[in-house]
Enzyme design. Structure first.
Site, PDB file in Angstrom:
ATOM      1  N   HIS A  80       2.221  43.538  65.371  1.00 19.78           N
ATOM      2  CA  HIS A  80       1.293  44.645  65.607  1.00 19.78           C
ATOM      3  C   HIS A  80       1.923  45.645  66.560  1.00 19.78           C
ATOM      4  O   HIS A  80       2.619  45.251  67.493  1.00 19.78           O
ATOM      5  CB  HIS A  80      -0.038  44.132  66.184  1.00 19.78           C
ATOM      6  CG  HIS A  80      -1.154  45.111  66.036  1.00 19.78           C
ATOM      7  ND1 HIS A  80      -1.331  46.153  66.905  1.00 19.78           N
ATOM      8  CD2 HIS A  80      -2.133  45.213  65.098  1.00 19.78           C
ATOM      9  CE1 HIS A  80      -2.382  46.857  66.509  1.00 19.78           C
ATOM     10  NE2 HIS A  80      -2.885  46.317  65.419  1.00 19.78           N
ATOM     11  N   ASP A 113      -5.358  42.013  59.892  1.00 18.42           N
ATOM     12  CA  ASP A 113      -5.299  42.339  58.462  1.00 18.42           C
ATOM     13  C   ASP A 113      -4.923  41.141  57.609  1.00 18.42           C
ATOM     14  O   ASP A 113      -5.300  41.055  56.449  1.00 18.42           O
ATOM     15  CB  ASP A 113      -4.285  43.461  58.225  1.00 18.42           C
ATOM     16  CG  ASP A 113      -4.749  44.737  58.880  1.00 18.42           C
ATOM     17  OD1 ASP A 113      -5.852  45.164  58.566  1.00 18.42           O
ATOM     18  OD2 ASP A 113      -4.014  45.272  59.715  1.00 18.42           O
TER      19      ASP A 113
HETATM   20  N1  ACO Z   1       8.277  40.300  59.503  1.00 17.16           N
HETATM   21  C1  ACO Z   1       9.542  40.049  59.923  1.00 17.16           C
HETATM   22  N2  ACO Z   1      10.090  40.580  61.015  1.00 17.16           N
HETATM   23  C2  ACO Z   1       9.346  41.421  61.743  1.00 17.16           C
HETATM   24  C3  ACO Z   1       8.007  41.732  61.376  1.00 17.16           C
HETATM   25  C4  ACO Z   1       7.479  41.128  60.210  1.00 17.16           C
HETATM   26  N3  ACO Z   1       6.235  41.381  59.812  1.00 17.16           N
HETATM   27  N4  ACO Z   1       7.488  42.583  62.264  1.00 17.16           N
HETATM   28  C5  ACO Z   1       8.437  42.821  63.175  1.00 17.16           C
HETATM   29  N5  ACO Z   1       9.574  42.108  62.860  1.00 17.16           N
HETATM   30  C6  ACO Z   1      10.796  42.033  63.666  1.00 17.16           C
HETATM   31  C7  ACO Z   1      11.612  43.300  63.587  1.00 17.16           C
HETATM   32  O1  ACO Z   1      12.563  43.229  62.559  1.00 17.16           O
HETATM   33  C8  ACO Z   1      12.241  43.319  64.957  1.00 17.16           C
HETATM   34  O2  ACO Z   1      13.282  42.398  64.974  1.00 17.16           O
HETATM   35  P1  ACO Z   1      14.588  42.643  65.945  1.00 17.16           P
HETATM   36  O3  ACO Z   1      14.038  42.690  67.335  1.00 17.16           O
HETATM   37  O4  ACO Z   1      15.472  41.487  65.668  1.00 17.16           O
HETATM   38  O5  ACO Z   1      15.151  43.957  65.505  1.00 17.16           O
HETATM   39  C9  ACO Z   1      11.157  42.784  65.861  1.00 17.16           C
HETATM   40  O6  ACO Z   1      10.362  41.925  65.022  1.00 17.16           O
HETATM   41  C10 ACO Z   1      10.261  43.852  66.470  1.00 17.16           C
HETATM   42  O7  ACO Z   1       9.799  44.662  65.419  1.00 17.16           O
HETATM   43  P2  ACO Z   1       9.372  46.180  65.581  1.00 17.16           P
HETATM   44  O8  ACO Z   1       9.428  46.839  64.251  1.00 17.16           O
HETATM   45  O9  ACO Z   1      10.160  46.795  66.701  1.00 17.16           O
HETATM   46  O10 ACO Z   1       7.903  46.065  66.043  1.00 17.16           O
HETATM   47  P3  ACO Z   1       6.914  47.238  66.004  1.00 17.16           P
HETATM   48  O11 ACO Z   1       5.972  47.076  67.112  1.00 17.16           O
HETATM   49  O12 ACO Z   1       7.605  48.532  65.924  1.00 17.16           O
HETATM   50  O13 ACO Z   1       6.177  47.057  64.584  1.00 17.16           O
HETATM   51  C11 ACO Z   1       4.653  46.462  62.959  1.00 17.16           C
HETATM   52  C12 ACO Z   1       4.940  46.543  64.447  1.00 17.16           C
HETATM   53  C13 ACO Z   1       4.911  47.836  62.287  1.00 17.16           C
HETATM   54  C14 ACO Z   1       3.190  46.117  62.739  1.00 17.16           C
HETATM   55  C15 ACO Z   1       5.564  45.392  62.335  1.00 17.16           C
HETATM   56  O14 ACO Z   1       5.341  44.157  62.989  1.00 17.16           O
HETATM   57  C16 ACO Z   1       5.387  45.244  60.846  1.00 17.16           C
HETATM   58  O15 ACO Z   1       6.008  45.991  60.077  1.00 17.16           O
HETATM   59  N6  ACO Z   1       4.512  44.295  60.379  1.00 17.16           N
HETATM   60  C17 ACO Z   1       4.242  44.108  58.988  1.00 17.16           C
HETATM   61  C18 ACO Z   1       3.259  45.147  58.482  1.00 17.16           C
HETATM   62  C19 ACO Z   1       1.831  44.934  58.988  1.00 17.16           C
HETATM   63  O16 ACO Z   1       1.302  43.836  58.980  1.00 17.16           O
HETATM   64  N7  ACO Z   1       1.214  46.031  59.444  1.00 17.16           N
HETATM   65  C20 ACO Z   1      -0.166  46.013  59.911  1.00 17.16           C
HETATM   66  C21 ACO Z   1      -0.262  46.048  61.377  1.00 17.16           C
HETATM   67  S1  ACO Z   1      -1.938  46.149  61.874  1.00 17.16           S
HETATM   68  C22 ACO Z   1      -2.352  47.764  61.776  1.00 17.16           C
HETATM   69  O17 ACO Z   1      -1.504  48.613  62.004  1.00 17.16           O
HETATM   70  C23 ACO Z   1      -3.772  48.173  61.494  1.00 17.16           C
END
Ligand code: ACO
Length: 429
Positions: free
Chosen positions: A307, A364
């Site tokens: 998130h 979600d």
């Molecule tokens: N699956 C696998 N790896 C992930 C995921 C995931 N769902 N989410 C984050 N990571 C990893 C990233 O690759 C990153 O790895 P690294 O540090 O080795 O580079 C690390 O975790 C941090 O990820 P970020 O993208 O920097 O985290 P951010 O806070 O920017 O993103 C987000 C949050 C967009 C929700 C992300 O976790 C994601 O894409 N999740 C899947 C989509 C999703 O469920 N979205 C709904 C969120 S709820 C809402 O917005 C209403």
């Protein structure tokens, strides 16, 4: 003495006041920046910009805190109902017994749509996106509520406008489903609570009354409570932006629906189910899916995990997980997608990659699973989100309208286009 922050512009030092919120959140007040320095600030996506002062919802993403009017989401989810939560969010205080029952009656009274509005559903194609219908219908509701178009509401008018919007959202949502399936509309039943009545309007058929399972009704209500507000997200900011021009409440929430329609905002729970479907259809094993999710080059992420705001856990997900387990047990649902979801959840929660990065299932993930189990079709998930978010939109719109300092929202820009040049007639180009 109040805190200030100093900055130097072209050799000249300027001091800016610091605003401190009730939860000790701090903001630098730059409202005099342009007039005193000629500079504006630049903050793509408003990630560091406070656009308003608000008394409605507090979030601390690091600590996993979400509070409506000061009440922790955990307590609201356990003890309250959607309509009571809506009352709290919109009017600022928990209702007394009499206030709540008056509000419930008013919502029930305003749940049916004007009989003529049924014809509007006929003009949409069967495969119309439900969010398009919802947004259009809110503007149509405004045509049947001319006495509520001037936003300088008395307290009674605010109660009526809120009751109308909350009630009619459930009817419009259910009728959209019926229209898409070519089924006759089911009239609302004022004896049922909000969520039970919505499920009744969705699933009752002329030949069969929908029997509401209490665990299903509770889970539906919980989803609405958990989505009721989330401070200055994209759709709520849109409602405030539109409302700042003195646009009426109905037009403002219609634009909130448009903002929520976007896949980056309201589409996450659909993405969860779509991904589960894809995994199921491709026949990938859980091991393969986990490997892809951890491989940076795959471009694949586990939907419903992680998130942007909640960095340790999503407090709403913790609550919904329990309800999700209950609903699945109570419905005895056999669905291969739910089995995949369960397996992924279990594996991710004990996998080093996910633990290290604090990637837990978000709201979600569970709301998608619950809604699928209840029988809500995929393209209506975002409509459920809108139904839940209605109290937040109304409260934010009203807060803005009653703020004596509110002005029309009009951000600035950094212009990067062509500099001044002279027009060239078409035959000389
Ligand atoms: N699956 C696998 N790896 C992930 C995921 C995931 N769902 N989410 C984050 N990571 C990893 C990233 O690759 C990153 O790895 P690294 O540090 O080795 O580079 C690390 O975790 C941090 O990820 P970020 O993208 O920097 O985290 P951010 O806070 O920017 O993103 C987000 C949050 C967009 C929700 C992300 O976790 C994601 O894409 N999740 C899947 C989509 C999703 O469920 N979205 C709904 C969120 S709820 C809402 O917005 C209403």
């Amino acid at each position: 003495m109040s805190e200030t922050v100093k900055a130097t512009f072209d050799g000249k030092e300027i001091e800016f006041p610091v605003i401190v919120g009730t939860e000790n959140e701090k903001a630098i007040d730059i409202s005099k920046l342009r007039s005193s320095t000629g500079y504006i600030t630049f903050d793509d996506g408003y990630k560091n910009t406070g656009a308003c002062r608000s008394k409605i919802t507090f979030i601390d993403g690091e600590k996993g805190i979400l509070q409506y009017r000061g009440y922790p989401i955990e307590e609201m989810a356990e003890k309250s109902t959607f309509l009571e939560t809506a009352y709290l969010i919109i009017f600022g205080e928990l209702p007394t017994k009499a206030e709540l029952s008056h509000f419930q009656e008013l919502v029930a009274k305003h749940t049916p749509i004007h009989y003529d509005m049924r014809h509007a559903f006929e003009s949409f194609p069967a495969n119309a996106n439900p969010m398009a219908i919802l947004s259009a219908m809110f503007n149509m509701v405004s045509c049947y509520s001319p006495h509520l178009l001037d936003g300088d509401y008395t307290p009674e008018q605010l109660v009526e406008a809120s009751a109308r919007l909350l009630g009619k959202t459930s009817t419009i949502a259910a009728y959209t489903f019926k229209k898409a399936n070519g089924r006759p509309f089911s009239f609302s039943n004022p004896k049922l609570d909000y969520s039970a009545n919505f499920l009744h309007m969705m699933f009752t058929e002329p030949y069969q009354e929908y029997m509401c399972d209490p665990d299903v009704v509770r889970a539906m209500d919980l989803i609405l409570v958990l989505h009721a507000d989330h401070e200055q997200n994209c759709s709520t900011s849109t409602v405030r932006m539109v409302g700042s021009s003195r646009a009426n409440l109905f037009a403002s929430v219609a634009s909130g629906v448009a903002a929520l329609w976007g896949p980056l905002h309201g589409g996450a729970n659909q993405a969860v189910i779509k991904q589960l479907l894809e995994i199921h259809e491709s026949g990938q094993s859980i091991d393969q899916v986990m490997e892809r999710a951890k491989d940076k080059n795959s471009g694949f992420r586990l939907m419903g995990f992680g998130h942007r705001v909640y960095k340790n856990f999503d407090p709403r997900a913790k609550i919904l997980k329990k309800a999700c387990d209950k609903v699945l047990a109570s419905l005895k649902t056999r669905d291969p997608l739910l089995d995949i979801a369960r397996a992924l959840e279990e594996r991710a929660l004990e996998d080093e990659y996910f633990i290290e990065r604090k990637l837990y299932p978000n709201v979600d993930f569970y709301s998608g699973i619950v809604m699928r189990a209840i029988g809500i079709p995929l393209d209506m998930f975002t409509v459920m989100f809108a139904m839940g978010r209605m109290p937040g939109w109304i409260a934010n719109w009203y807060e803005l309208r009653t703020d004596p300092n509110s002005v029309i929202n009009r951000p600035r820009q950094v212009y990067e286009g062509a500099t001044k040049r002279s027009y060239v007639p078409v035959d000389k180009r």
